[in-house]
Design a protein around this motif. Structure first.
Motif, mmCIF file in Angstrom:
data_model
loop_
_atom_site.group_PDB
_atom_site.id
_atom_site.type_symbol
_atom_site.label_atom_id
_atom_site.label_comp_id
_atom_site.label_asym_id
_atom_site.label_seq_id
_atom_site.Cartn_x
_atom_site.Cartn_y
_atom_site.Cartn_z
ATOM 1 N N TYR A 3 -89.673 -53.744 -122.564
ATOM 2 C CA TYR A 3 -90.241 -53.482 -121.259
ATOM 3 C C TYR A 3 -91.678 -53.985 -121.234
ATOM 4 O O TYR A 3 -92.297 -54.181 -122.272
ATOM 5 C CB TYR A 3 -90.196 -51.978 -120.961
ATOM 6 C CG TYR A 3 -88.795 -51.435 -120.937
ATOM 7 C CD1 TYR A 3 -87.994 -51.583 -119.810
ATOM 8 C CD2 TYR A 3 -88.252 -50.825 -122.058
ATOM 9 C CE1 TYR A 3 -86.694 -51.120 -119.794
ATOM 10 C CE2 TYR A 3 -86.952 -50.357 -122.046
ATOM 11 C CZ TYR A 3 -86.171 -50.508 -120.913
ATOM 12 O OH TYR A 3 -84.888 -50.058 -120.898
ATOM 13 N N LEU A 67 -86.152 -37.379 -122.499
ATOM 14 C CA LEU A 67 -86.763 -37.959 -123.701
ATOM 15 C C LEU A 67 -86.685 -39.478 -123.614
ATOM 16 O O LEU A 67 -85.646 -40.020 -123.221
ATOM 17 C CB LEU A 67 -86.015 -37.439 -124.942
ATOM 18 C CG LEU A 67 -86.572 -37.875 -126.288
ATOM 19 C CD1 LEU A 67 -86.498 -36.718 -127.285
ATOM 20 C CD2 LEU A 67 -85.793 -39.053 -126.839
ATOM 21 N N ILE A 69 -88.357 -43.288 -125.468
ATOM 22 C CA ILE A 69 -89.164 -43.891 -126.549
ATOM 23 C C ILE A 69 -90.178 -44.910 -126.018
ATOM 24 O O ILE A 69 -91.234 -45.112 -126.620
ATOM 25 C CB ILE A 69 -88.234 -44.553 -127.600
ATOM 26 C CG1 ILE A 69 -88.980 -44.803 -128.904
ATOM 27 C CG2 ILE A 69 -87.597 -45.831 -127.079
ATOM 28 C CD1 ILE A 69 -88.058 -45.191 -130.064
ATOM 29 N N GLN A 73 -91.731 -47.066 -119.811
ATOM 30 C CA GLN A 73 -90.779 -46.229 -119.077
ATOM 31 C C GLN A 73 -91.348 -44.816 -118.893
ATOM 32 O O GLN A 73 -91.177 -44.194 -117.847
ATOM 33 C CB GLN A 73 -89.437 -46.172 -119.821
ATOM 34 C CG GLN A 73 -88.740 -47.516 -119.934
ATOM 35 C CD GLN A 73 -88.310 -48.070 -118.586
ATOM 36 O OE1 GLN A 73 -87.477 -47.508 -117.913
ATOM 37 N NE2 GLN A 73 -88.898 -49.172 -118.185
ATOM 38 N N ASP A 95 -88.719 -40.823 -130.239
ATOM 39 C CA ASP A 95 -87.449 -41.422 -130.652
ATOM 40 C C ASP A 95 -86.384 -40.319 -130.734
ATOM 41 O O ASP A 95 -86.627 -39.268 -131.350
ATOM 42 C CB ASP A 95 -87.677 -42.048 -132.037
ATOM 43 C CG ASP A 95 -86.503 -42.874 -132.518
ATOM 44 O OD1 ASP A 95 -85.363 -42.601 -132.088
ATOM 45 O OD2 ASP A 95 -86.723 -43.777 -133.340
ATOM 46 N N THR A 113 -77.143 -41.573 -120.594
ATOM 47 C CA THR A 113 -77.011 -42.349 -119.359
ATOM 48 C C THR A 113 -77.411 -43.805 -119.606
ATOM 49 O O THR A 113 -78.568 -44.105 -119.852
ATOM 50 C CB THR A 113 -77.922 -41.740 -118.275
ATOM 51 O OG1 THR A 113 -79.222 -41.581 -118.843
ATOM 52 C CG2 THR A 113 -77.416 -40.394 -117.793
ATOM 53 N N PHE A 114 -76.441 -44.648 -119.556
ATOM 54 C CA PHE A 114 -76.657 -46.096 -119.721
ATOM 55 C C PHE A 114 -77.463 -46.380 -120.994
ATOM 56 O O PHE A 114 -78.403 -47.177 -120.998
ATOM 57 C CB PHE A 114 -77.298 -46.686 -118.448
ATOM 58 C CG PHE A 114 -76.402 -46.460 -117.272
ATOM 59 C CD1 PHE A 114 -75.430 -47.375 -116.955
ATOM 60 C CD2 PHE A 114 -76.465 -45.268 -116.545
ATOM 61 C CE1 PHE A 114 -74.542 -47.135 -115.921
ATOM 62 C CE2 PHE A 114 -75.579 -45.010 -115.507
ATOM 63 C CZ PHE A 114 -74.616 -45.954 -115.197
ATOM 64 N N PHE A 128 -75.931 -44.068 -129.555
ATOM 65 C CA PHE A 128 -76.122 -42.626 -129.375
ATOM 66 C C PHE A 128 -74.827 -41.828 -129.560
ATOM 67 O O PHE A 128 -74.862 -40.601 -129.550
ATOM 68 C CB PHE A 128 -76.724 -42.335 -128.000
ATOM 69 C CG PHE A 128 -78.222 -42.528 -127.910
ATOM 70 C CD1 PHE A 128 -78.994 -42.781 -129.031
ATOM 71 C CD2 PHE A 128 -78.870 -42.434 -126.680
ATOM 72 C CE1 PHE A 128 -80.376 -42.948 -128.946
ATOM 73 C CE2 PHE A 128 -80.246 -42.585 -126.584
ATOM 74 C CZ PHE A 128 -80.997 -42.849 -127.713
ATOM 75 N N THR A 190 -78.666 -42.701 -111.861
ATOM 76 C CA THR A 190 -79.840 -43.134 -112.620
ATOM 77 C C THR A 190 -80.320 -44.446 -111.989
ATOM 78 O O THR A 190 -79.651 -45.035 -111.138
ATOM 79 C CB THR A 190 -79.501 -43.389 -114.105
ATOM 80 O OG1 THR A 190 -78.847 -44.648 -114.218
ATOM 81 C CG2 THR A 190 -78.643 -42.296 -114.696
ATOM 82 N N ASN A 191 -81.463 -44.922 -112.450
ATOM 83 C CA ASN A 191 -82.002 -46.172 -111.941
ATOM 84 C C ASN A 191 -81.050 -47.350 -112.222
ATOM 85 O O ASN A 191 -80.716 -48.135 -111.330
ATOM 86 C CB ASN A 191 -83.375 -46.423 -112.585
ATOM 87 C CG ASN A 191 -84.001 -47.704 -112.100
ATOM 88 O OD1 ASN A 191 -83.945 -48.008 -110.920
ATOM 89 N ND2 ASN A 191 -84.567 -48.465 -113.015
ATOM 90 N N TYR A 192 -80.587 -47.452 -113.466
ATOM 91 C CA TYR A 192 -79.670 -48.537 -113.823
ATOM 92 C C TYR A 192 -78.380 -48.446 -113.010
ATOM 93 O O TYR A 192 -77.839 -49.453 -112.556
ATOM 94 C CB TYR A 192 -79.349 -48.503 -115.321
ATOM 95 C CG TYR A 192 -80.356 -49.247 -116.155
ATOM 96 C CD1 TYR A 192 -81.634 -48.748 -116.331
ATOM 97 C CD2 TYR A 192 -80.035 -50.462 -116.755
ATOM 98 C CE1 TYR A 192 -82.571 -49.432 -117.085
ATOM 99 C CE2 TYR A 192 -80.966 -51.149 -117.517
ATOM 100 C CZ TYR A 192 -82.238 -50.627 -117.676
ATOM 101 O OH TYR A 192 -83.160 -51.308 -118.422
HETATM 102 C C1 LIG Z 1 -80.726 -49.099 -120.454
HETATM 103 S S1 LIG Z 1 -82.013 -47.959 -120.344
HETATM 104 C C2 LIG Z 1 -81.359 -46.652 -119.328
HETATM 105 C C3 LIG Z 1 -82.442 -45.830 -118.669
HETATM 106 C C4 LIG Z 1 -81.933 -44.677 -117.775
HETATM 107 N N1 LIG Z 1 -81.144 -43.728 -118.518
HETATM 108 C C5 LIG Z 1 -81.134 -45.211 -116.620
HETATM 109 O O1 LIG Z 1 -79.897 -45.086 -116.647
HETATM 110 O O2 LIG Z 1 -81.734 -45.732 -115.674
HETATM 111 C C6 LIG Z 1 -81.974 -47.195 -121.961
HETATM 112 C C7 LIG Z 1 -83.217 -46.373 -122.241
HETATM 113 O O3 LIG Z 1 -83.092 -45.735 -123.509
HETATM 114 C C8 LIG Z 1 -84.348 -45.781 -124.179
HETATM 115 N N2 LIG Z 1 -84.105 -45.648 -125.624
HETATM 116 C C9 LIG Z 1 -83.473 -46.543 -126.432
HETATM 117 N N3 LIG Z 1 -83.431 -46.094 -127.691
HETATM 118 C C10 LIG Z 1 -84.064 -44.885 -127.691
HETATM 119 C C11 LIG Z 1 -84.333 -43.919 -128.698
HETATM 120 N N4 LIG Z 1 -83.963 -44.124 -129.965
HETATM 121 N N5 LIG Z 1 -84.971 -42.784 -128.340
HETATM 122 C C12 LIG Z 1 -85.352 -42.575 -127.049
HETATM 123 N N6 LIG Z 1 -85.129 -43.446 -126.053
HETATM 124 C C13 LIG Z 1 -84.477 -44.595 -126.357
HETATM 125 C C14 LIG Z 1 -84.895 -47.145 -123.774
HETATM 126 O O4 LIG Z 1 -86.292 -47.240 -123.966
HETATM 127 C C15 LIG Z 1 -84.478 -47.219 -122.320
HETATM 128 O O5 LIG Z 1 -85.450 -46.666 -121.455
#
Ligand SMILES: C[S@@+](CC[C@H](N)C(=O)[O-])C[C@H]1O[C@@H](n2cnc3c(N)ncnc32)[C@H](O)[C@@H]1O
Length: 212
Positions: A3, A67, A69, A73, A95, A113-114, A128, A190-192
């Motif tokens: 990002y 939560l 990382i 975002q 994380d 979510t996504f 996950f 969600t946004n995505y």
């Molecule tokens: C594809 S985006 C989806 C964002 C949101 N859930 C949506 O659906 O709009 C995945 C998100 O997971 C976060 N992410 C990835 N690995 C992570 C981790 N190990 N711990 C926390 N967040 C994480 C990324 O930074 C990103 O913002």
């Protein structure tokens, strides 16, 4: 996923009263932080927080934690919460692998979510829904384990169903096209999800539980 770098991200994030700066200090004490014993639901990788914020607005008797990382975002989530006065939502900038440092057996539901699908076999452990994450969630779930997952990625969805099933979760609901079910499933986007829906892509969904 990468990002944009946002200048002063740490400063902006840490200035928000919604962000819990030392989540380790609240392990087994989240009810005290929220000031009530309402259920606590957690979204991993909340992105800019559209889903978890809307959930908090529409469910005042449930506590929500998002939560994330990524710095950028987190900044967007903090900005989305500006001018709101919600008592039932907190954000953690960390994380997800560190979850067990932040929570005891306090969580009712985890939303995935996504999540990043990590399609390469070498990255399997980062998914996950990998067994190592499911074992991690065991440490923070209250008696019943409850995972709600949404994704546009068919491969990740199939993998997740297998992984959850191998781990004795059962499915209360599975959808291969969440937005075109005959009987609509209650859903906050969600946004995505909003973007993928516009593009006409099907959204895969499952609601899985394990009652111990
Ligand atoms: C594809 S985006 C989806 C964002 C949101 N859930 C949506 O659906 O709009 C995945 C998100 O997971 C976060 N992410 C990835 N690995 C992570 C981790 N190990 N711990 C926390 N967040 C994480 C990324 O930074 C990103 O913002």
């Amino acid at each position: 996923m990468e990002y944009n770098v946002i200048k002063n991200a740490d400063k902006i994030v840490n200035a928000s009263s919604y962000v819990v700066k030392t989540p380790k200090n609240y392990k087994n004490k989240w009810a005290t932080l929220f000031g009530n014993k309402n259920p606590i639901k957690l979204e991993l990788g909340m992105g800019r927080g559209d889903f978890i914020i809307e959930m908090a607005k529409t469910n005042p008797n449930i506590n929500f934690i998002g939560l994330e990382i990524s710095d950028s975002q987190m900044v967007m989530a903090v900005e989305n919460l500006q001018n709101s006065n919600l008592q039932n939502i907190k954000l953690i900038h960390a994380d997800a692998a560190l979850l067990a440092e932040f929570f005891g057996k306090e969580i009712d539901t985890i939303y995935l979510t996504f999540s990043e699908p990590w399609p390469k076999a070498i990255d399997e452990k980062k998914r996950f829904t990998h067994g190592s994450y499911l074992r991690l969630y065991d440490k923070i779930f209250k008696k019943t384990k409850h995972i709600i997952l949404k994704t546009d990625n068919k491969g990740f969805f199939a993998y997740s169903l297998c992984s959850l099933s191998n781990y004795w979760y059962v499915f209360k609901k599975i959808s291969l096209d969440l937005h075109h079910e005959e009987i609509p499933i209650k859903n906050v986007m969600t946004n995505y999800e909003k973007q993928y829906l516009k593009e006409g892509r099907p959204i895969y969904y499952c609601d899985a539980i394990f009652e111990g």
